[in-house]
Design an enzyme around this catalytic site. Sequence first.
Site, PDB file in Angstrom:
ATOM      1  N   GLY A  69      51.563  28.397  70.521  1.00 40.21           N
ATOM      2  CA  GLY A  69      50.616  29.276  70.755  1.00 40.21           C
ATOM      3  C   GLY A  69      50.571  30.197  71.866  1.00 40.21           C
ATOM      4  O   GLY A  69      50.198  31.568  71.800  1.00 40.21           O
ATOM      5  N   THR A  70      51.098  29.749  72.898  1.00 37.15           N
ATOM      6  CA  THR A  70      51.260  30.613  74.129  1.00 37.15           C
ATOM      7  C   THR A  70      52.305  31.471  73.962  1.00 37.15           C
ATOM      8  O   THR A  70      52.092  32.856  74.269  1.00 37.15           O
ATOM      9  CB  THR A  70      51.580  29.753  75.276  1.00 37.15           C
ATOM     10  OG1 THR A  70      50.549  29.127  75.898  1.00 37.15           O
ATOM     11  CG2 THR A  70      51.869  30.537  76.464  1.00 37.15           C
ATOM     12  N   GLN A 177      41.378  27.695  68.808  1.00 39.64           N
ATOM     13  CA  GLN A 177      40.403  26.733  68.791  1.00 39.64           C
ATOM     14  C   GLN A 177      39.770  26.511  67.331  1.00 39.64           C
ATOM     15  O   GLN A 177      39.038  25.586  66.943  1.00 39.64           O
ATOM     16  CB  GLN A 177      39.365  27.040  69.835  1.00 39.64           C
ATOM     17  CG  GLN A 177      39.818  26.596  71.332  1.00 39.64           C
ATOM     18  CD  GLN A 177      40.182  25.020  71.508  1.00 39.64           C
ATOM     19  OE1 GLN A 177      39.672  24.264  70.645  1.00 39.64           O
ATOM     20  NE2 GLN A 177      41.035  24.991  72.291  1.00 39.64           N
ATOM     21  N   SER A 194      47.706  27.878  67.492  1.00 39.28           N
ATOM     22  CA  SER A 194      48.647  26.991  67.914  1.00 39.28           C
ATOM     23  C   SER A 194      48.394  25.581  67.236  1.00 39.28           C
ATOM     24  O   SER A 194      47.072  25.154  66.872  1.00 39.28           O
ATOM     25  CB  SER A 194      48.382  26.563  69.397  1.00 39.28           C
ATOM     26  OG  SER A 194      49.266  25.804  69.959  1.00 39.28           O
ATOM     27  N   ALA A 195      49.412  24.991  66.639  1.00 39.29           N
ATOM     28  CA  ALA A 195      49.511  23.877  65.677  1.00 39.29           C
ATOM     29  C   ALA A 195      48.939  22.669  66.126  1.00 39.29           C
ATOM     30  O   ALA A 195      48.031  21.896  65.573  1.00 39.29           O
ATOM     31  CB  ALA A 195      50.799  23.701  64.956  1.00 39.29           C
ATOM     32  N   HIS A 196      48.887  22.125  67.389  1.00 38.78           N
ATOM     33  CA  HIS A 196      48.718  21.023  68.079  1.00 38.78           C
ATOM     34  C   HIS A 196      46.874  21.311  68.222  1.00 38.78           C
ATOM     35  O   HIS A 196      46.397  20.075  68.597  1.00 38.78           O
ATOM     36  CB  HIS A 196      49.318  20.669  69.312  1.00 38.78           C
ATOM     37  CG  HIS A 196      48.983  21.724  70.718  1.00 38.78           C
ATOM     38  ND1 HIS A 196      49.281  22.837  70.845  1.00 38.78           N
ATOM     39  CD2 HIS A 196      48.007  21.493  71.689  1.00 38.78           C
ATOM     40  CE1 HIS A 196      48.817  23.309  71.798  1.00 38.78           C
ATOM     41  NE2 HIS A 196      48.065  22.553  72.358  1.00 38.78           N
ATOM     42  N   CYS A 320      37.181  20.174  91.748  1.00 36.75           N
ATOM     43  CA  CYS A 320      37.638  18.867  92.299  1.00 36.75           C
ATOM     44  C   CYS A 320      38.581  18.035  91.328  1.00 36.75           C
ATOM     45  O   CYS A 320      38.817  16.864  91.691  1.00 36.75           O
ATOM     46  CB  CYS A 320      36.423  18.152  92.868  1.00 36.75           C
ATOM     47  SG  CYS A 320      35.030  18.091  91.605  1.00 36.75           S
TER      48      CYS A 320
END
Length: 460
Positions: A69-70, A177, A194-196, A320
């Site tokens: 996807g990136t 998403q 993105s498939a994942h 943090c």
Amino acid sequence: MAYFDAASAAPLHPVARQALLASLDEGWADPARLYREGRRARMLLDAAREAAAEAVGCRADEVVFTPSGTHAVHTGIAGASAGRRRTGRHLIVSSVEHSSVLHSAEAFEADGGTVTRVPVNRAGAVDPSAYAGALRPDTALACLQSANHEVGTEQPVAAVAEACRAAGVPLLVDAAQSLGWGPVAGDWSLLAASAHKWGGPPGVGLLVVRKGVRFAPQGPADERESGRAPGFANLPAIVAAVASLRAVRDEAAAEAVRLRELTERIRARVARTVPDVEVVGDPGRRLPGIVTFSCLYVDGEALLHALDREGFSVSSGSSCTSSTLTPSHVLRAMGVLSEGNVRVSLPPGTPEEDVERFLDVLPGLVAGVRDALGAPAVAPAAVPTRDALVVDALGKRCPIPVIELAKVFGEVPVGGTVRVLSDDEAARLDIPAWCAMRGQEYVGEEPAERGAAYVVRRVS
């Protein structure tokens, strides 16, 4: 173990596993070849492209499969902006886009372009009029996510697409998403996913470029995937990705109702049972499975480890929990509390009893982390002694600066001030958020020899 981090990566869908194993025997050959094995692979690739197009709502020849996807985002932004280079070198993004979009924007700036970053409201949504106002004669491309990956807020894509279309500017939508839940509404021009994120295997992305969009692929030319994704495609993974997309779409309507009820339960119970918590994101216009909240006086990393020991996998936008020591850019853009941040993103099929157990153990875990940090259990009842105090929190990290502020705040009278000296980037976000939660006045930030001085005035 209860896996509550589907927004990062959804568990592999059973249909994806079956399709992957089956296509390993059928889809290993080069689909560009004319012999039998190549023709068989080509049929699988064409069928996957047709099915992906049906799920997206576009033509099959507008779909390109990418290695991630990136990669789809980077390729889409680079190709669309290059294709409209004669129009200008101006790019529009929202301030809460995925890092892949923001990194592309930084590269665009480094190459001489200009970028407008559209702000969001406290719920994480853009105002369509802000996008319309940012459009210029030299705007090459606008980008907007369909829904936020950290807080679940859905964006007004259709309205923004309408404004962009009226101005003749293409809109690229990052649908990573949301695509598993349904097609993206509106007259957008480019789409990445993105498939994942929907239960497909990692290493498969989608890039859709509508016909008529000027697009100039960058890098060396390649004959595969319209020249937009060079190299030999991972055909078994592509087949599995599209098979899982169709499967989750078939389940989406019923599962959305169920997960939405579970996340609403989390939003309500966390606000009721955990003191000093801020539940963030739009309460209505949101994805079904994501809910995010931040706990005052809590070290996010300690809380995530405590949840992990209890069998819950969650993520966080707190500074943090990050090696950068800076809060999530999404929380920062929204202006909400970042310390003690927890993102719960439920994968389809999450059992109700897992959510109930999470809600049972969370209050005690938060209390335990606060006790370990010496956080004040209630507002201090100290007798005011001075009109102004200085708290030296230099070198102390989230959430200590806010804890130190809370400990001494009762020592100043109404109208008195406390200056918190801090070199922690999170303090710039969390001290104003503490003021909003406590009904006190945040005066502002002043320069200091090290870090900054954050000034708070007591009004009650």
